[in-house]
Design a protein around this motif. Structure first.
Motif, PDB file in Angstrom:
ATOM      1  N   MET A   9      -7.644   3.518 -12.187  1.00 22.03           N
ATOM      2  CA  MET A   9      -6.224   3.399 -12.495  1.00 22.03           C
ATOM      3  C   MET A   9      -5.981   2.179 -13.383  1.00 22.03           C
ATOM      4  N   PRO A  10      -5.229   2.316 -14.486  1.00 22.23           N
ATOM      5  CA  PRO A  10      -4.944   1.175 -15.361  1.00 22.23           C
ATOM      6  C   PRO A  10      -4.318   0.013 -14.586  1.00 22.23           C
ATOM      7  N   VAL A  11      -4.659  -1.204 -14.977  1.00 20.26           N
ATOM      8  CA  VAL A  11      -4.186  -2.387 -14.260  1.00 20.26           C
ATOM      9  C   VAL A  11      -2.653  -2.469 -14.212  1.00 20.26           C
ATOM     10  N   PRO A  12      -1.919  -2.240 -15.320  1.00 21.32           N
ATOM     11  CA  PRO A  12      -0.459  -2.285 -15.213  1.00 21.32           C
ATOM     12  C   PRO A  12       0.091  -1.291 -14.194  1.00 21.32           C
ATOM     13  N   LEU A  22       5.756  -2.816 -14.478  1.00 27.61           N
ATOM     14  CA  LEU A  22       4.848  -2.099 -15.376  1.00 27.61           C
ATOM     15  C   LEU A  22       4.905  -2.673 -16.782  1.00 27.61           C
ATOM     16  N   VAL A  23       6.102  -2.846 -17.314  1.00 27.58           N
ATOM     17  CA  VAL A  23       6.268  -3.336 -18.689  1.00 27.58           C
ATOM     18  C   VAL A  23       5.763  -4.765 -18.833  1.00 27.58           C
ATOM     19  N   CYS A  24       6.032  -5.588 -17.832  1.00 21.74           N
ATOM     20  CA  CYS A  24       5.624  -6.999 -17.904  1.00 21.74           C
ATOM     21  C   CYS A  24       4.111  -7.174 -17.902  1.00 21.74           C
ATOM     22  N   ASN A  25       3.403  -6.152 -17.502  1.00 19.08           N
ATOM     23  CA  ASN A  25       1.941  -6.279 -17.401  1.00 19.08           C
ATOM     24  C   ASN A  25       1.191  -5.397 -18.394  1.00 19.08           C
TER      25      ASN A  25
END
Length: 399
Positions: free
Chosen positions: A280-283, A51-54
């Protein structure tokens, strides 16, 4: 304003807050919450890292249908988990990502109900997840409740439903494993419902968000799509399932799940959702791919719940008539006094919060099937669950 808003009941936790506010609890005791089904186990670190990486991809508009890799991960998982016939459950036609099952269950009713028929019914178990009722009322349909009692093993007696009810039914909500009882429907029972759906032309919405919380690794709960597969019903006609990462992967705040099943229904539901604006958000999608592709953390999660059930039931043995459910993370004990009074006095004396069963049910056929029960969610850490059980036992012994 939409006048149907006036038909909505206060949410169970609003009632619970008012119930607790009427008493005071011992200040020296720690408040232990067993009332809300919010997983407290650690989320998988690799999902959070994904999640954080994206996060940079928040600059991209997501599509309502979702990323192909997310739909593919879901289709692969569901096909394996529910033993679907090869190539029948496809990423393109049978899967829609959703922002958790709660919003999807509600939205689904709005898309399904034919408002030109003013006598439409939405049938559901009783007790039930209150979204079913709200979805019915705001879709213009009437809710019709099927009591789940100890006598029917907490599974609705579908054979006893009047023919006139089935004729008016447009949507049937089922929940297996059940909230709050943890009861699991068999494939035979699911097949009987499919036959009824064909006979009376209604849609089955199967809420299966607790499907991955079970005790026997060799015997997972069956699902509606699995029953379809055994029937050779590879178009999944009239059958739609709802799954979530909230309970399976301890990610309630990610708000990620999926709807799967009948391609013709999902085609129309996708159109509805495109206007609804609920992509839904991409990350979140990419983090969800990581979660659906891994089973190791899910197995570890089940193991942690087994420990809690064994420890809590050992303490409560002899104090309350309660047994391990078929699945889920809830206990549904019958109480020696009315469930609402039990919950209030338990908080007042022992500072343990449980949810009165009557708040999760409605009166139907002359009874409220939750009136003499409370729901306990074993979501707190093991030590807290054991302490709560000890306090509950002490409270029961004082009655």
């Amino acid at each position: 304003m939409n006048p149907d808003l006036n038909l909505l009941h206060p949410y169970p936790f609003e009632k619970l807050a008012a119930l607790k506010a009427a008493v005071s609890a011992p200040a020296h005791l720690k408040d232990i919450m067993l009332s809300i089904g919010e997983p407290k186990h650690e989320p998988p670190a690799f999902v959070l890292e994904t999640l954080v990486c994206n996060l940079s991809k928040l600059s991209n508009y997501p599509t309502t249908k979702g990323l192909p890799e997310l739909r593919e991960a879901i289709a692969t998982w569901a096909s394996k988990r529910f033993q679907l016939n090869a190539g029948t459950f496809t990423a393109d036609n049978h899967v829609l990502p959703v922002n958790g099952t709660r919003e999807a269950l509600f939205a689904f009713a709005q898309a399904i109900i034919d408002r030109s028929k003013p006598d439409a019914l939405i049938v559901s178990p009783n007790p039930f997840y209150q979204i079913y009722e709200g979805a019915a009322l705001l879709s213009g349909a009437q809710p019709y409740f099927l009591n789940c009692t100890l006598e029917n093993n907490f599974i609705p007696d579908f054979a006893a439903v009047p023919v006139e009810v089935w004729k008016r039914c447009q949507l049937l909500f089922i929940c297996s494993p059940g909230n709050p009882t943890g009861a699991v429907m068999s494939t035979a029972q699911l097949k009987e419902l499919i036959a009824l759906a064909d006979q009376y032309d209604f849609v089955i919405a199967s809420d299966e968000c607790y499907s991955e919380l079970y005790f026997d690794e060799s015997n997972p709960p069956a699902g509606l799509l699995q029953a379809c597969a055994e029937l050779g019903r590879d178009d999944f006609a009239r059958c739609v399932v709802f799954h979530s990462l909230s309970k399976r992967s301890n990610l309630p705040g990610l708000r990620s799940g999926f709807v799967g099943g009948d391609a013709k229904i999902l085609e129309k539901f996708l159109l509805y959702r495109t206007y609804h604006g609920c992509a839904m958000p991409v990350p979140t999608q990419l983090a969800s791919v990581a979660a659906w592709e891994d089973e190791h953390h899910v197995i570890a999660n089940r193991s942690a719940y087994r420990q809690k059930f064994d420890a809590v039931l050992d303490v409560l043995s002899g104090a309350l008539p309660v047994t391990k459910p078929d699945a889920s993370f809830y206990l549904w004990p019958k109480t020696p006094i009315k469930g609402e009074i039990f919950a209030q006095q338990l908080f007042a004396q022992q500072k343990v919060t449980v949810l009165p069963g009557s708040y999760l049910a409605r009166e139907a056929n002359g009874i409220n099937p939750g009136e003499d029960y409370v729901r306990m969610a074993l979501v707190a850490p093991l030590a807290e669950c054991v302490e709560a059980a000890q306090r509950i036992k002490q409270f029961v012994q004082s009655l």
